[in-house]
Write a protein that holds these residues in place. Structure first.
Motif, short mmCIF file in Angstrom:
data_model
loop_
_atom_site.label_atom_id
_atom_site.label_comp_id
_atom_site.label_asym_id
_atom_site.label_seq_id
_atom_site.Cartn_x
_atom_site.Cartn_y
_atom_site.Cartn_z
N PRO A 1 91.28 108.17 17.72
CA PRO A 1 90.53 107.08 17.08
C PRO A 1 91.27 106.59 15.82
CG PRO A 1 89.08 108.91 17.57
CD PRO A 1 90.48 109.38 17.81
N TYR A 2 91.13 105.30 15.51
CA TYR A 2 91.76 104.73 14.32
C TYR A 2 90.82 103.72 13.70
CZ TYR A 2 93.17 101.30 17.89
OH TYR A 2 93.18 100.40 18.92
N PRO A 3 90.94 103.47 12.40
CA PRO A 3 89.97 102.64 11.67
C PRO A 3 89.81 101.22 12.20
CG PRO A 3 91.40 103.77 10.12
CD PRO A 3 91.96 104.02 11.50
N GLU A 4 90.84 100.63 12.79
CA GLU A 4 90.77 99.24 13.23
C GLU A 4 89.93 99.05 14.50
OE1 GLU A 4 93.67 100.85 12.56
OE2 GLU A 4 94.09 99.96 10.61
N GLN A 5 89.65 100.13 15.21
CA GLN A 5 88.86 100.00 16.44
C GLN A 5 87.48 99.43 16.14
OE1 GLN A 5 89.09 104.12 17.79
NE2 GLN A 5 90.02 103.43 19.69
N GLU A 6 86.98 98.65 17.07
CA GLU A 6 85.63 98.13 16.96
C GLU A 6 84.71 99.05 17.75
OE1 GLU A 6 85.86 94.12 18.36
OE2 GLU A 6 87.36 93.59 16.86
N SER A 7 83.48 99.23 17.28
CA SER A 7 82.52 100.10 17.96
C SER A 7 81.42 99.25 18.57
CB SER A 7 81.91 101.10 16.98
OG SER A 7 82.90 101.96 16.48
N GLU A 8 80.97 99.68 19.75
CA GLU A 8 79.87 98.99 20.41
C GLU A 8 79.00 100.04 21.09
OE1 GLU A 8 79.32 96.11 24.27
OE2 GLU A 8 81.03 95.74 22.95
N GLU A 9 77.69 99.98 20.83
CA GLU A 9 76.78 100.90 21.50
C GLU A 9 76.50 100.36 22.89
OE1 GLU A 9 72.69 103.43 21.05
OE2 GLU A 9 73.40 102.25 19.34
N LEU A 10 76.74 101.20 23.90
CA LEU A 10 76.53 100.79 25.28
C LEU A 10 75.10 101.03 25.72
CD1 LEU A 10 79.78 102.24 26.89
CD2 LEU A 10 79.39 99.95 25.95
N GLY A 11 74.32 101.65 24.87
CA GLY A 11 72.95 102.01 25.20
C GLY A 11 72.85 103.51 25.38
N ASP A 12 71.64 104.01 25.24
CA ASP A 12 71.37 105.43 25.45
C ASP A 12 72.27 106.32 24.59
OD1 ASP A 12 69.81 107.44 26.54
OD2 ASP A 12 71.09 107.69 28.29
N GLU A 13 72.58 105.87 23.38
CA GLU A 13 73.37 106.60 22.40
C GLU A 13 74.76 106.99 22.90
OE1 GLU A 13 70.26 109.41 21.76
OE2 GLU A 13 69.58 108.37 19.98
N ILE A 14 75.39 106.04 23.61
CA ILE A 14 76.78 106.15 24.02
C ILE A 14 77.55 105.06 23.29
CG2 ILE A 14 78.42 106.01 25.93
CD1 ILE A 14 76.14 106.99 27.75
N PRO B 1 91.00 96.52 19.10
CA PRO B 1 90.65 95.27 18.43
C PRO B 1 91.35 94.04 19.00
CG PRO B 1 92.05 96.61 17.03
CD PRO B 1 91.71 97.44 18.22
N THR B 2 92.46 94.21 19.68
CA THR B 2 93.20 93.08 20.24
C THR B 2 92.77 92.77 21.67
OG1 THR B 2 95.10 93.67 18.87
CG2 THR B 2 95.51 92.18 20.71
N SER B 3 92.76 93.80 22.51
CA SER B 3 92.49 93.58 23.93
C SER B 3 91.02 93.75 24.31
CB SER B 3 93.33 94.54 24.77
OG SER B 3 92.87 95.88 24.59
N GLY B 4 90.27 94.47 23.49
CA GLY B 4 88.88 94.75 23.82
C GLY B 4 88.71 95.90 24.81
N ALA B 5 89.82 96.55 25.19
CA ALA B 5 89.77 97.66 26.13
C ALA B 5 89.08 98.87 25.49
CB ALA B 5 91.18 98.04 26.57
N VAL B 6 88.33 99.61 26.30
CA VAL B 6 87.69 100.84 25.82
C VAL B 6 88.77 101.91 25.69
CG1 VAL B 6 86.01 102.63 26.36
CG2 VAL B 6 85.51 100.26 26.93
N GLU B 7 88.89 102.46 24.49
CA GLU B 7 89.89 103.51 24.23
C GLU B 7 89.23 104.87 24.02
OE1 GLU B 7 93.50 101.04 22.21
OE2 GLU B 7 91.87 101.64 20.87
N ASN B 8 87.98 104.88 23.58
CA ASN B 8 87.27 106.13 23.32
C ASN B 8 85.80 105.94 23.65
OD1 ASN B 8 89.29 105.48 20.95
ND2 ASN B 8 89.42 107.67 21.28
N LEU B 9 85.17 107.01 24.11
CA LEU B 9 83.72 107.03 24.30
C LEU B 9 83.17 108.22 23.55
CD1 LEU B 9 83.19 106.34 28.10
CD2 LEU B 9 82.61 104.83 26.22
N GLU B 10 82.01 108.04 22.94
CA GLU B 10 81.32 109.13 22.25
C GLU B 10 79.91 109.22 22.82
OE1 GLU B 10 81.40 107.97 18.15
OE2 GLU B 10 83.58 107.96 18.07
N ILE B 11 79.56 110.40 23.31
CA ILE B 11 78.22 110.62 23.84
C ILE B 11 77.47 111.50 22.85
CG2 ILE B 11 76.86 111.53 25.75
CD1 ILE B 11 79.32 111.01 27.52
N LEU B 12 76.51 110.89 22.15
CA LEU B 12 75.76 111.59 21.12
C LEU B 12 74.70 112.48 21.74
CD1 LEU B 12 75.26 108.56 18.69
CD2 LEU B 12 77.20 110.12 18.84
N PHE B 13 74.36 113.57 21.05
CA PHE B 13 73.32 114.51 21.50
C PHE B 13 73.61 115.04 22.90
CE2 PHE B 13 71.40 111.20 18.78
CZ PHE B 13 71.24 111.97 17.64
#
Length: 78
Positions: free
Chosen positions: A23-36, A42-54
């Protein structure tokens, strides 16, 4: 060039991570729903990381993990 997928678990934060790059600071974050959370390039919009909370709570109740993404899996020879 194919990317590697790294899976790691933060027991203290109870977060499961799927990373194609650190992960790096320039990445944009988006909640996909259900706390994912998806971290996007930031340039291509490609998903580079996923975080599954809880994560442990989800696993204890479902014993099944379904993600709202599509993936193309293939072996990478080094």
């Amino acid at each position: 060039m194919a990317e590697k997928l790294t899976v790691r678990y933060d027991k203290i934060g109870d977060i499961l991570y799927f990373d194609t790059c650190p992960p790096y600071p320039e990445q944009e974050s988006e909640e996909l729903g259900d706390e994912i959370i998806a971290r996007l390039n930031p340039t291509s919009g490609a998903v580079e990381n996923l975080e599954i909370l809880f994560f442990s709570t989800r696993w204890d109740t479902l014993n099944l993990l379904e993600l709202p993404i599509s993936a193309a899996l293939q072996l990478v020879c080094q």
